[in-house]
Design a protein around this motif. Structure first.
Motif, short mmCIF file in Angstrom:
data_model
loop_
_atom_site.label_atom_id
_atom_site.label_comp_id
_atom_site.label_asym_id
_atom_site.label_seq_id
_atom_site.Cartn_x
_atom_site.Cartn_y
_atom_site.Cartn_z
N SER A 151 0.43 -1.27 0.23
CA SER A 151 -0.22 0.07 -0.21
C SER A 151 0.94 1.62 -0.18
N ILE A 152 1.91 1.39 0.45
CA ILE A 152 3.20 1.90 0.43
C ILE A 152 2.94 3.04 -0.77
N PRO A 153 3.71 2.10 -1.51
CA PRO A 153 3.52 2.83 -3.22
C PRO A 153 2.87 3.41 -3.79
N ILE A 154 1.43 2.59 -3.51
CA ILE A 154 0.11 2.94 -4.14
C ILE A 154 -0.30 4.55 -3.49
N LEU A 155 -0.54 4.74 -2.26
CA LEU A 155 -0.51 6.04 -1.50
C LEU A 155 0.61 6.80 -1.69
N ASN A 156 1.23 6.62 -2.09
CA ASN A 156 2.58 7.35 -2.20
C ASN A 156 2.55 8.13 -3.58
N VAL A 157 1.99 7.79 -4.72
CA VAL A 157 1.18 8.60 -6.19
C VAL A 157 0.93 9.20 -5.62
N ALA A 158 -0.54 8.51 -5.12
CA ALA A 158 -1.24 9.82 -4.74
C ALA A 158 -1.25 10.56 -4.15
N LYS A 159 0.60 10.95 -3.21
CA LYS A 159 0.58 11.94 -1.57
C LYS A 159 -0.94 11.65 -0.61
N MET A 160 -0.93 10.81 -0.09
CA MET A 160 -1.85 10.70 1.01
C MET A 160 -1.19 9.52 1.88
N ALA A 161 -1.07 10.52 2.81
CA ALA A 161 -0.61 10.29 4.15
C ALA A 161 -0.62 9.00 4.96
N MET A 162 0.21 8.05 5.05
CA MET A 162 0.11 7.08 5.67
C MET A 162 0.59 6.73 6.81
N ILE A 163 -0.19 6.12 8.01
CA ILE A 163 0.82 6.22 9.13
C ILE A 163 0.37 4.00 9.93
N SER A 164 1.53 3.67 10.43
CA SER A 164 1.04 2.75 10.58
C SER A 164 1.76 3.11 12.55
N LEU A 172 11.06 -0.79 5.92
CA LEU A 172 10.06 0.62 4.97
C LEU A 172 10.71 1.87 5.53
N THR A 173 11.50 1.86 5.78
CA THR A 173 11.33 3.42 6.10
C THR A 173 12.93 3.63 6.17
N LYS A 174 13.31 2.60 6.68
CA LYS A 174 15.21 2.71 6.26
C LYS A 174 16.19 1.66 6.05
N ALA A 175 17.73 2.06 5.74
CA ALA A 175 18.11 0.64 5.53
C ALA A 175 18.95 0.47 6.10
N ALA A 176 18.91 -0.97 6.57
CA ALA A 176 19.72 -1.97 7.61
C ALA A 176 20.43 -2.50 7.62
N PRO A 190 7.99 5.52 -5.00
CA PRO A 190 7.86 6.26 -6.24
C PRO A 190 8.42 7.81 -6.84
N ASN A 191 7.61 8.61 -5.49
CA ASN A 191 7.27 9.82 -5.60
C ASN A 191 8.38 10.83 -5.28
N GLY A 192 9.34 10.19 -4.87
CA GLY A 192 10.79 10.49 -3.83
C GLY A 192 9.86 11.43 -2.65
N VAL A 193 9.53 11.42 -2.23
CA VAL A 193 8.74 12.04 -0.94
C VAL A 193 8.03 11.11 0.54
N ARG A 194 8.66 11.00 1.40
CA ARG A 194 8.14 9.91 2.33
C ARG A 194 6.91 10.58 2.40
N ASN A 195 6.01 9.64 2.07
CA ASN A 195 4.08 9.67 2.84
C ASN A 195 3.66 8.76 4.10
N TYR A 196 5.25 7.95 4.51
CA TYR A 196 4.35 7.04 5.52
C TYR A 196 5.60 7.02 6.61
N CYS A 197 4.90 7.00 7.68
CA CYS A 197 5.26 6.94 9.30
C CYS A 197 4.83 5.85 10.36
N ARG A 198 5.67 6.09 11.34
CA ARG A 198 4.78 4.86 11.56
C ARG A 198 5.02 5.11 13.64
N VAL A 199 4.41 4.54 13.94
CA VAL A 199 4.51 5.47 15.96
C VAL A 199 4.79 4.43 16.55
N CYS A 200 5.62 3.06 16.44
CA CYS A 200 5.95 1.69 16.68
C CYS A 200 7.79 1.68 16.39
#
Lengths: 438, 309
Positions: A151-164, A172-176, A190-200
């Motif tokens: 779902s992240i890429p689908i929502l990213n293209v639409a620039k919609m905020a997603m929070i898990s 999902l957010t970082k390289a390790a 794909p949009n180049g900007v971050r739209n996905y955040c998480r609280v855990c």
């Protein structure tokens, strides 16, 4: 012997074809991912099930719709429902309006009955449905990290905020190094900007905390299993690596199990012959953690410790494993509801009062995710996906029920407090707080 | 060595459960050449019925042995009769109308019915895995009763699996070989039209076959519940897959073959779990299936037409 009649001669080709057909459902999960289904626009074809709070209180600027997506059928049913209830609570606490907009909440289910757990096709369908709804501004979800990948890429293209509230897979957010794929996390944006955040907090913290705790509990020889899924395998790898670093002997693994198998006694027999002190399972209640514990006890490993990550830290696990669950350890990327203080304690009391049972561990995170989302809408002040997204990723010093925290550059939480629990008398009991990075 | 024996014992127990389900596939295929995809779900429904009887009776492992045994026998009969009737009904409602239709039609119907039955399962018991009460004590017969000095476990639930399964298998074999109805089944399997001309009620015979297959699946439902202590609405799919594989492996339509195929799969699965990595087990099981179909299309034992039914 009766003579063989031509009409009864068996045909073998159909049989071979059938064997292929039978294997198809296993492949569907990968195949269906890209089928945009929601084209109905408008309300996205779904009637909002809750317009929480008192509708008369305000909302003259129109409606903003918040969606959530996690399993509401299958073995994660109860925790999914608790998370939905908790989101409702967060919206009610704001009387159902933010910045002059009426907030409507639509919980979506990303599990199918046939799978019993999250389904890639269903998750893609949910994300596309939400994108097609012009009133949709925030997507809360998912529970499973593998579902978020879709779902992240689908929502990213639409620039919609997603929070898990619950995705803990680091990639999902970082390289390790050694834990995530080389092209992660950029492949999801794909949009180049971050739209996905998480609280855990993420697994590379939790897996390490678990290994340290295992050592503290006196384990010297450990065996590592996982369910071959994104989340389970990831955390099992971290556990095994950390265990080696801190001087534990890793007897085997991470070894994947087939989570649809009815029985693991033979596997447990092999493990028993290696004489471990502790078995770690990177996996979920959905991926048969309960049966694994039963069979471990069944082959006579009664005094061997069993530890799992937050995926087994739920009541469903105890229901599935029965008496065998007794003594099982689990880590959790935060504190359980009953150990929260301040705002968290208020929330815990309110939840119990309203719904009449202990909230699942992730319910607090669902509330937190919803509150952050609502705060972002308030800060943006307008019904605009891009502005709300920007407000969300720039959240700083948020005073929530988990404490005061910010989103980092990768949109992860700055919180690192975790906890360890154990099943005692058929209930998860808090054992101690664990600090990541010890 | 101990580990090998232990692994084989576990494999054998699993194999017997697979064999019981495989019989249902093979019986039905033998008589109307239909692969009854809903069969795994019949097994699930049977185990749910057994669970219902046991929970209603309210016994647990703390109750006296006699009470537990009575409940187990009751649950076994209830599960068998219920699963048998459901299988019979599915045939009566759906497949019978398609008797003369192209083979694909009943096949798709069977897939459809497996979804219907799964959803009945969800509606009945919910979507979560459920704990099946462990009515059989986990006593290790070898060490606790025979006082052997060994690390091998051969527990009462494992013995139970064999003690219930083997007579059922023999009984079914005897029924098909030695009774009038069994003879009618074999005749129908060989040539439906000729059998009808000889005065055999073909429809009734086919119904009986579905009933028998359902009885076996119901028994497997209870046995698996007491042995594996866990049931869930979608357990039928995987079990059905294994059983179907076992039936094909042994030569579909062949009763003895289905039993041997089931045991063989149980052993292969257990050995793979124990000596290879567990994630390879399904791959190995189905690789075996593919190899057998390629090199011996009629299955391990081949098809014995006279035996078929």
């Amino acid at each position: 012997m009766a003579p063989r009649h031509p009409s009864t001669r068996p045909r073998r080709l159909p049989l071979l074809l059938l064997a292929v057909v039978l294997l198809l459902p296993a492949l569907v999960a990968c195949g269906e991912a890209s089928s945009p289904t929601a084209s109905s626009g408008g309300g996205g074809g779904t009637t909002p099930t809750t317009a929480s709070g008192s509708p008369g209180a305000g909302g003259d600027k129109g409606v903003i719709r918040i969606y959530s997506s996690w399993p509401l059928t299958g073995s994660s049913q109860k925790l999914g429902q608790d998370m939905v209830d908790s989101v409702k609570l967060a919206i009610e606490d704001r009387n159902g309006t933010v910045a002059g907009y009426t907030i409507e909440y639509v919980p979506l289910d990303d599990a199918t009955a046939a799978q019993g757990t999250w389904d890639a096709g269903k998750e893609a369908e949910n994300a596309n449905k939400v994108v097609a709804d012009p009133d949709a501004m925030v997507y809360i979800g998912t529970y499973n990290s593998g579902a978020a990948k879709i779902s992240i890429p689908i929502l990213n293209v639409a620039k919609m905020a997603m929070i898990s509230p619950a995705n803990t897979y680091p990639g999902l957010t970082k390289a390790a190094e050694g834990v995530v794929e080389a092209n992660e996390p950029d492949v999801y944006y794909p949009n180049g900007v971050r739209n996905y955040c998480r609280v855990c907090p993420t697994d590379e913290l939790q897996g390490a905390v678990a290994a340290n705790w295992a050592k503290e509990l006196g384990a010297q020889k450990v065996y590592v299993l996982d369910d071959t899924q994104l989340y389970g395998h990831g955390i099992a790898v971290v556990f095994a690596n950390t265990a080696r670093e801190i001087g534990l002997e890793v007897l085997g693994g991470p070894e994947g199990i087939d989570y649809k198998a009815p029985d693991y006694r033979a596997l447990m027999t092999k493990i028993k012959s290696l004489d471990p002190d502790l078995i770690y399972f990177g996996g979920l209640t959905d991926t048969n953690a309960g049966k694994l514990v039963q069979d471990m006890r069944a082959v006579g490993m009664t005094d061997v410790m069993f530890m799992g990550p937050d995926g087994i830290f739920n009541d469903d696990f105890i229901k599935a494993a029965g008496p065998a669950a007794e003594g099982v350890y689990a880590t959790f990327g935060g504190l359980p509801g009953s150990e929260l203080t301040g705002k968290g304690a208020d929330w815990y009391r309110k939840f119990k009062e309203k719904y009449g049972h202990e909230p699942d561990a992730y319910a607090a995170y669902a509330y937190e995710a919803a509150s952050v989302a609502l705060a972002a809408i308030e800060k943006a002040g307008v019904k605009d996906r891009e502005k709300i997204r920007e407000a969300l990723v720039n959240t700083k010093d948020f005073d929530g029920l988990l404490g005061t925290w910010s989103f980092t550059e990768t949109c992860d939480t700055t919180l690192t407090k975790m906890s360890g629990s154990q099943v005692k008398d058929g209930k998860w009991t808090f054992v101690k707080a664990l600090e990541a990075g010890v | 060595m101990d580990q090998l024996i232990q692994t084989l014992l576990f494999g054998l127990s699993n194999g017997f459960v697979i064999a019981l389900i495989a019989l249902g596939y093979t019986l039905v295929y033998g008589i109307i050449q239909l692969i009854n995809f809903a069969h795994g779900e019949i097994y699930m429904i049977g185990s749910f019925m057994a669970l219902t009887v046991i929970t209603t009776a309210g016994v647990s492992w703390t109750d006296p042995v006699g009470a537990r045994l009575v409940v187990i026998v009751l649950a076994l009969m209830a599960a068998m009769l219920f699963a048998g009737s459901i299988n019979f009904l599915v045939d009566r409602v759906a497949y019978r109308r398609l008797r003369r239709a192209p083979r694909l039609a009943p096949l798709i119907t069977a897939i459809g019915f497996s979804f219907v039955l799964q959803n009945i399962g969800i509606w009945w018991k919910g979507a979560r895995p459920l704990q099946f009460p462990a009515l059989l004590p986990p006593t290790n017969i070898l060490t606790d009763w025979l006082h052997l000095d060994t690390t091998i476990t051969f527990s009462i639930p494992m013995l139970f699996v064999m003690v219930v399964t083997v007579p059922l298998l023999l009984l079914l074999r005897w029924f098909v070989r030695n009774t009038r109805l069994g003879k009618a089944m074999r005749a129908t399997a060989q040539d439906r039209d000729a059998a009808a001309l000889m005065g055999i009620d073909v429809n009734r015979t086919i119904s009986l076959t579905f009933l028998l297959g359902g009885l076996m699946a119901g028994a497997a439902g209870l046995i698996n519940g007491l042995y594996n202590n866990q049931v869930v609405f979608n357990m039928g799919f995987f079990a059905g897959l294994m059983a179907f594989t076992a039936a094909v492996l042994g030569g579909i339509g062949n009763l003895t073959g289905a039993v041997l195929g089931g045991i063989f799969l149980g052993l292969v699965g257990a050995l793979s779990d124990s000596y290879l990595q567990a994630q390879w087990t399904p791959a190995i099981v189905f690789a075996v299936l593919v190899l057998v179909i390629v090199f011996k299309p009629s299955g391990l034992l081949g098809e014995q037409v006279a035996d078929r039914a």
